[in-house]
Design a protein around this motif. Structure first.
Motif, mmCIF file in Angstrom:
data_model
loop_
_atom_site.group_PDB
_atom_site.id
_atom_site.type_symbol
_atom_site.label_atom_id
_atom_site.label_comp_id
_atom_site.label_asym_id
_atom_site.label_seq_id
_atom_site.Cartn_x
_atom_site.Cartn_y
_atom_site.Cartn_z
ATOM 1 N N SER A 84 82.834 -3.954 -65.466
ATOM 2 C CA SER A 84 83.926 -4.059 -66.297
ATOM 3 C C SER A 84 83.561 -3.346 -67.766
ATOM 4 C CB SER A 84 84.469 -5.393 -66.771
ATOM 5 O OG SER A 84 85.424 -5.368 -67.543
ATOM 6 N N ASP A 85 84.375 -3.279 -68.788
ATOM 7 C CA ASP A 85 83.851 -2.692 -69.867
ATOM 8 C C ASP A 85 82.816 -3.203 -70.606
ATOM 9 O OD1 ASP A 85 85.907 -0.472 -69.688
ATOM 10 O OD2 ASP A 85 87.464 -2.029 -70.589
ATOM 11 N N GLU A 86 81.883 -2.530 -71.076
ATOM 12 C CA GLU A 86 80.574 -2.947 -71.720
ATOM 13 C C GLU A 86 81.006 -3.092 -73.118
ATOM 14 O OE1 GLU A 86 77.335 -0.369 -71.343
ATOM 15 O OE2 GLU A 86 77.153 -0.815 -69.508
ATOM 16 N N LYS A 87 80.718 -4.439 -73.615
ATOM 17 C CA LYS A 87 81.170 -4.657 -75.105
ATOM 18 C C LYS A 87 79.645 -4.979 -75.690
ATOM 19 C CE LYS A 87 85.764 -6.320 -74.497
ATOM 20 N NZ LYS A 87 86.751 -7.181 -74.684
ATOM 21 N N PRO A 88 79.517 -4.767 -77.182
ATOM 22 C CA PRO A 88 78.271 -5.207 -77.728
ATOM 23 C C PRO A 88 77.852 -6.643 -77.572
ATOM 24 C CG PRO A 88 79.921 -4.152 -79.021
ATOM 25 C CD PRO A 88 80.653 -4.439 -77.985
ATOM 26 N N ASN A 89 76.355 -6.786 -77.474
ATOM 27 C CA ASN A 89 76.013 -8.297 -77.352
ATOM 28 C C ASN A 89 76.721 -9.079 -76.196
ATOM 29 O OD1 ASN A 89 74.071 -10.135 -78.305
ATOM 30 N ND2 ASN A 89 75.795 -11.231 -79.405
ATOM 31 N N MET A 90 76.928 -8.599 -75.396
ATOM 32 C CA MET A 90 77.700 -9.253 -74.228
ATOM 33 C C MET A 90 77.368 -8.626 -72.764
ATOM 34 S SD MET A 90 81.754 -9.819 -75.686
ATOM 35 C CE MET A 90 82.126 -11.190 -74.513
ATOM 36 N N GLU A 91 77.509 -9.461 -71.724
ATOM 37 C CA GLU A 91 76.966 -8.774 -70.386
ATOM 38 C C GLU A 91 78.290 -8.257 -69.934
ATOM 39 O OE1 GLU A 91 75.551 -11.759 -67.778
ATOM 40 O OE2 GLU A 91 73.675 -11.814 -68.819
ATOM 41 N N ALA A 92 78.361 -7.314 -69.166
ATOM 42 C CA ALA A 92 79.882 -6.733 -68.498
ATOM 43 C C ALA A 92 80.221 -7.445 -67.597
ATOM 44 C CB ALA A 92 79.220 -5.306 -68.034
ATOM 45 N N GLY A 93 81.452 -7.762 -67.586
ATOM 46 C CA GLY A 93 82.165 -8.641 -66.775
ATOM 47 C C GLY A 93 82.275 -8.028 -65.514
ATOM 48 N N ASP A 94 83.111 -8.373 -64.544
ATOM 49 C CA ASP A 94 83.347 -8.025 -63.054
ATOM 50 C C ASP A 94 84.614 -7.365 -62.843
ATOM 51 O OD1 ASP A 94 80.810 -9.572 -62.798
ATOM 52 O OD2 ASP A 94 81.793 -11.332 -61.851
ATOM 53 N N ILE A 95 84.817 -6.602 -61.870
ATOM 54 C CA ILE A 95 86.055 -5.984 -61.464
ATOM 55 C C ILE A 95 86.334 -6.806 -60.198
ATOM 56 C CG2 ILE A 95 87.040 -3.819 -60.687
ATOM 57 C CD1 ILE A 95 85.779 -2.201 -62.720
ATOM 58 N N ASN A 96 87.511 -7.362 -60.143
ATOM 59 C CA ASN A 96 87.900 -7.945 -58.745
ATOM 60 C C ASN A 96 89.069 -7.043 -58.233
ATOM 61 O OD1 ASN A 96 86.078 -10.091 -59.175
ATOM 62 N ND2 ASN A 96 87.506 -11.018 -60.852
ATOM 63 N N PHE A 97 89.138 -6.829 -56.989
ATOM 64 C CA PHE A 97 90.084 -6.336 -56.488
ATOM 65 C C PHE A 97 90.914 -7.324 -55.565
ATOM 66 C CE2 PHE A 97 87.652 -2.513 -57.316
ATOM 67 C CZ PHE A 97 88.354 -1.491 -57.791
ATOM 68 N N ILE A 98 92.213 -7.570 -55.922
ATOM 69 C CA ILE A 98 92.997 -8.604 -55.322
ATOM 70 C C ILE A 98 93.628 -8.046 -54.113
ATOM 71 C CG2 ILE A 98 94.337 -10.635 -55.550
ATOM 72 C CD1 ILE A 98 91.692 -10.562 -57.427
ATOM 73 N N ILE A 99 93.366 -8.461 -52.938
ATOM 74 C CA ILE A 99 94.349 -7.979 -51.725
ATOM 75 C C ILE A 99 95.567 -8.361 -51.911
ATOM 76 C CG2 ILE A 99 94.430 -8.169 -49.206
ATOM 77 C CD1 ILE A 99 92.010 -6.706 -49.844
ATOM 78 N N GLN A 100 96.607 -7.597 -51.778
ATOM 79 C CA GLN A 100 97.971 -7.726 -51.830
ATOM 80 C C GLN A 100 98.426 -7.526 -50.427
ATOM 81 O OE1 GLN A 100 99.794 -9.202 -54.317
ATOM 82 N NE2 GLN A 100 97.508 -9.660 -54.895
ATOM 83 N N GLU A 101 98.866 -8.333 -49.461
ATOM 84 C CA GLU A 101 99.051 -7.805 -48.012
ATOM 85 C C GLU A 101 100.575 -7.308 -47.973
ATOM 86 O OE1 GLU A 101 98.204 -10.834 -44.940
ATOM 87 O OE2 GLU A 101 100.061 -10.512 -44.291
ATOM 88 N N LYS A 102 100.597 -6.147 -47.280
ATOM 89 C CA LYS A 102 101.870 -5.639 -47.256
ATOM 90 C C LYS A 102 102.846 -6.274 -46.162
ATOM 91 C CE LYS A 102 100.524 -1.086 -48.615
ATOM 92 N NZ LYS A 102 100.769 0.393 -48.251
ATOM 93 N N GLU A 103 103.946 -6.324 -46.053
ATOM 94 C CA GLU A 103 105.119 -7.051 -45.166
ATOM 95 C C GLU A 103 104.932 -5.891 -44.082
ATOM 96 O OE1 GLU A 103 108.837 -8.216 -45.976
ATOM 97 O OE2 GLU A 103 108.182 -9.671 -47.525
ATOM 98 N N HIS A 104 105.030 -6.707 -42.722
ATOM 99 C CA HIS A 104 105.072 -5.811 -41.506
ATOM 100 C C HIS A 104 106.333 -5.787 -40.875
ATOM 101 C CE1 HIS A 104 103.958 -4.229 -37.578
ATOM 102 N NE2 HIS A 104 102.844 -3.514 -38.102
#
Length: 415
Positions: A236-256
């Motif tokens: 994730s974005d780096e910010k001063p005096n903080m550890e960088a957060g995570d990027i989470n890709f959330i699965i969105q299942e398409k209808e079939h």
């Protein structure tokens, strides 16, 4: 970052040493931290197996249980030590970083301060809990059912903010992120206002940043489900005096168009003619991996319009559902929900009716009656929603009882 997210705190400070709040875990590992206290509490070696830890805990728990006259504080220590050492992830963090390495995952439901108080007789005082973690970024990833069945790797470009050089404490707010202003509102009356520091944006530290473009390879594993996360830690974005957060890709299942999914099972709906339901059927489908499967009824098999009241008639093709996530060799089942389509009005001639009566079980029996005495009626189309609405509309039913005298009522007349 080019997509939004949800923030949360993550404490990573370590026990011992005089490091500041801005150091990362890699630097904390080198400090003089206590990584033996929990093992000493259970009376086991640092290399003890899970079985040895469990055995030691059971003996000490029985010995120190308050209900059996034991020391309540000692019992809490034993329970907290076991909760950490019986969990592989927590044990690994403790072995590297000590009690503070557990962050807010401390034993007994409390944080690292609770553990310090329990095992060392006090809190950490002025020692820092380590850097916080910046916001996690959640990004929806639309995936077809075919890709969830077969697995897929997608390359996705992200733009993130990274820090150039070292972060410095903001002199305008002294690292607090807020500034306090005094405003006189009347003679002898002063109002104190607190606002976010404009110099550092409320972060307490200032830094030079730049945009960085990264290509992430997102691996969609076989059998993954709707809303499941694929995490890239520290991206994730780096910010001063903080550890960088995570990027989470959330699965969105398409209808079939053909398949419906629930867990590892798949469902399709098949409409049969009355002929197919009674005499047999077969039809071809293309599965999610491109295979063609012919589904065929067994000789003499009859498909019912419904299994029971309000329940459709369903059969399964074993092991033709979705792969199980983590063990794709084990698959769910393919459910087939049947609907039987009866002939429309006027499709059956008298000859066909006569032939069907001879072939089908339980034909309608002819009954004898005198047509001059028995009234013969026929059925018409209807809707059950209209049940109770038949007959003439009686508007008098809406009148109040006060306007009319009910049956059996007596009027009294006074002279």
């Amino acid at each position: 970052m080019f997509f939004g997210g949800d923030p949360f705190e993550h404490f990573a400070g370590m026990h011992g040493g005089n490091g500041g709040g801005g150091s990362r875990r890699s630097g904390v590992a080198a400090r003089d931290v206590d990584t033996t206290k929990l093992y000493e509490t259970l009376g086991v070696d640092k290399n003890a197996s899970e079985k040895e830890i469990k055995t030691a805990y059971r003996k000490l728990a029985v010995k120190h249980h308050p209900d059996k006259g034991g020391d309540e504080h000692k019992f809490k220590e034993v329970s907290a030590a076991y909760e950490v050492l019986s969990d592989k992830e927590k044990r690994s963090k403790y072995d590297k970083y000590g009690l503070e390495g557990l962050g807010d995952e401390g034993g007994g439901g409390g944080g690292p301060d609770d553990l310090f108080s329990m095992f060392f007789g006090g809190s950490r005082g002025g020692r820092s809990a380590g850097p916080r973690k910046s916001e996690n970024i959640n990004h929806p990833l639309k995936v077809s059912l075919e890709d969830l069945y077969n697995g897929k790797t997608a390359k996705i470009a992200i733009n993130r903010q990274v820090i150039v050089g070292e972060s410095k404490m903001c002199t305008a707010c002294d690292g607090q992120g807020v500034v306090v202003e005094l405003r006189q509102i009347a003679l002898g009356m002063v109002q104190q206002l607190q606002r976010r520091c404009a110099e550092c944006g409320g972060q307490g530290y200032c830094a030079t940043r730049k945009k960085e473009r990264k290509i992430l390879e997102v691996h969609v594993e076989k059998g993954m489900q709707h809303n499941q996360k694929i995490t890239f830690r520290g991206m994730s974005d780096e910010k001063p005096n903080m550890e960088a957060g995570d990027i989470n890709f959330i699965i969105q299942e398409k209808e079939h168009d053909l398949f419906k999914r629930k867990g590892a099972d798949l469902l399709i709906t098949k409409t049969l003619s009355l002929n197919e339901a009674l005499c047999g059927f077969e039809w071809m489908i293309e599965h999610l991996d491109g295979r063609e499967i012919a589904i065929k009824s067994r000789p003499g098999e009859v498909i019912k319009p419904e299994a029971s009241s309000s329940h459709p008639f369903v059969k399964i093709v074993p092991n033709e559902g979705m792969p199980s996530h983590g063990n794709p060799f084990i698959k769910g089942n393919l459910y087939v929900l049947f609907r039987v389509e009866f002939p429309l009005d006027g499709e059956l001639t008298k000859k066909k009716v006569y032939e069907l009566k001879k072939l089908l079980p339980r034909p309608a029996m002819d009954i004898s009656y005198d047509e001059e005495k028995v009234e013969v009626v026929h059925l018409e189309q209807a809707d059950v929603k209209n049940f109770g609405k038949g007959g003439a509309v009686n508007h008098n039913n809406d009148d109040s009882d006060d306007d009319e005298e009910g049956p059996g009522q007596v009027q009294c007349q006074q002279s």
